[in-house]
Motif scaffolding. Sequence first.
Motif, short mmCIF file in Angstrom:
data_model
loop_
_atom_site.label_atom_id
_atom_site.label_comp_id
_atom_site.label_asym_id
_atom_site.label_seq_id
_atom_site.Cartn_x
_atom_site.Cartn_y
_atom_site.Cartn_z
N SER A 168 47.68 50.64 49.68
CA SER A 168 47.69 50.00 48.36
C SER A 168 46.48 49.08 48.21
CB SER A 168 48.99 49.20 48.17
OG SER A 168 49.09 48.18 49.17
N ARG A 169 46.42 48.38 47.09
CA ARG A 169 45.39 47.37 46.87
C ARG A 169 46.07 46.03 46.59
NH1 ARG A 169 40.25 49.13 46.60
NH2 ARG A 169 39.92 51.39 46.32
N ASN A 170 45.48 44.97 47.12
CA ASN A 170 46.05 43.65 46.89
C ASN A 170 45.55 43.08 45.57
OD1 ASN A 170 43.43 42.75 47.37
ND2 ASN A 170 43.86 42.10 49.48
N SER A 171 45.94 41.86 45.29
CA SER A 171 45.59 41.24 44.00
C SER A 171 44.09 41.08 43.81
CB SER A 171 46.28 39.86 43.89
OG SER A 171 45.91 39.03 44.98
N GLU A 174 41.35 44.59 47.02
CA GLU A 174 40.97 45.08 48.34
C GLU A 174 41.98 46.14 48.83
OE1 GLU A 174 38.97 40.99 50.10
OE2 GLU A 174 41.13 41.32 50.31
N VAL A 176 44.43 47.91 51.19
CA VAL A 176 45.33 47.55 52.29
C VAL A 176 45.90 48.84 52.86
CG1 VAL A 176 47.40 46.29 52.97
CG2 VAL A 176 45.92 45.37 51.17
#
Length: 236
Positions: A168-171, A174, A176
């Motif tokens: 996934s992508r963080n806030s 980036e 993850v």
Amino acid sequence: MPVVKQAALQPVSLGQSTGLMVGQRVYAIGNPFGLDHTLTQGIISGLGRELNTGLYPIKNVIQTDAAINPGNSGGVLLDSKGNLIGINTAIADPSGKGASSGVGFAIPIDTVKGLVDQILQYGRVMRPSLGVVIAPPQALQRIGEKGVLVLDVTPGSPAARAGLRPTSRNSAGELVLGDIIQSVDGSPVSSARDLLEQLDAKRVGDKVVVEVLRGGRQRLSFSLQLADRVLGSGTE
């Protein structure tokens, strides 16, 4: 065919592929080049071969020098007593001309039996699945980790219910990385091929223990009950 002749027909006897020996005489029946009811003979040239069909290799294949040509696929391989021991499937074809090279392959009858039972009951082969989409191998090669990276997790799947994490992508936007599957029931998983082999050795409904690496540090174990792999879904 007249009813009288139909009544006289006898089904082929099912043999066993366990206990076969190299050098044992075998007979192949098929329709090579449209020539129906063709019989060829030879010997078992090798056992336990692996037939590479792309992502899904077929293991424990019987190798024979009985002539197998286009049209033989799906035909029977018999032992000297007339027992069915394999289903003719492919040939080694270095010339690319599709003609017999003296190296043919048959799927062992012990493997076929289980698949036929599933087809008769469900209309197709039921292949077990975790319910994950896996990333290309290059994703882990860059970070030097072994295993299979979980790219996505199908909602409602065994992996989702167990709590496996997808990539996934963080806030901050980036990337993850998701969980990295490194073993199934204690057997190491270093590639997608390893994972598929482990799953294909199981049945739908079996429970397995999947070990993953999470966040590059945390090693976790999950117990999952395998579900049916939906054809064309891209999940494993």
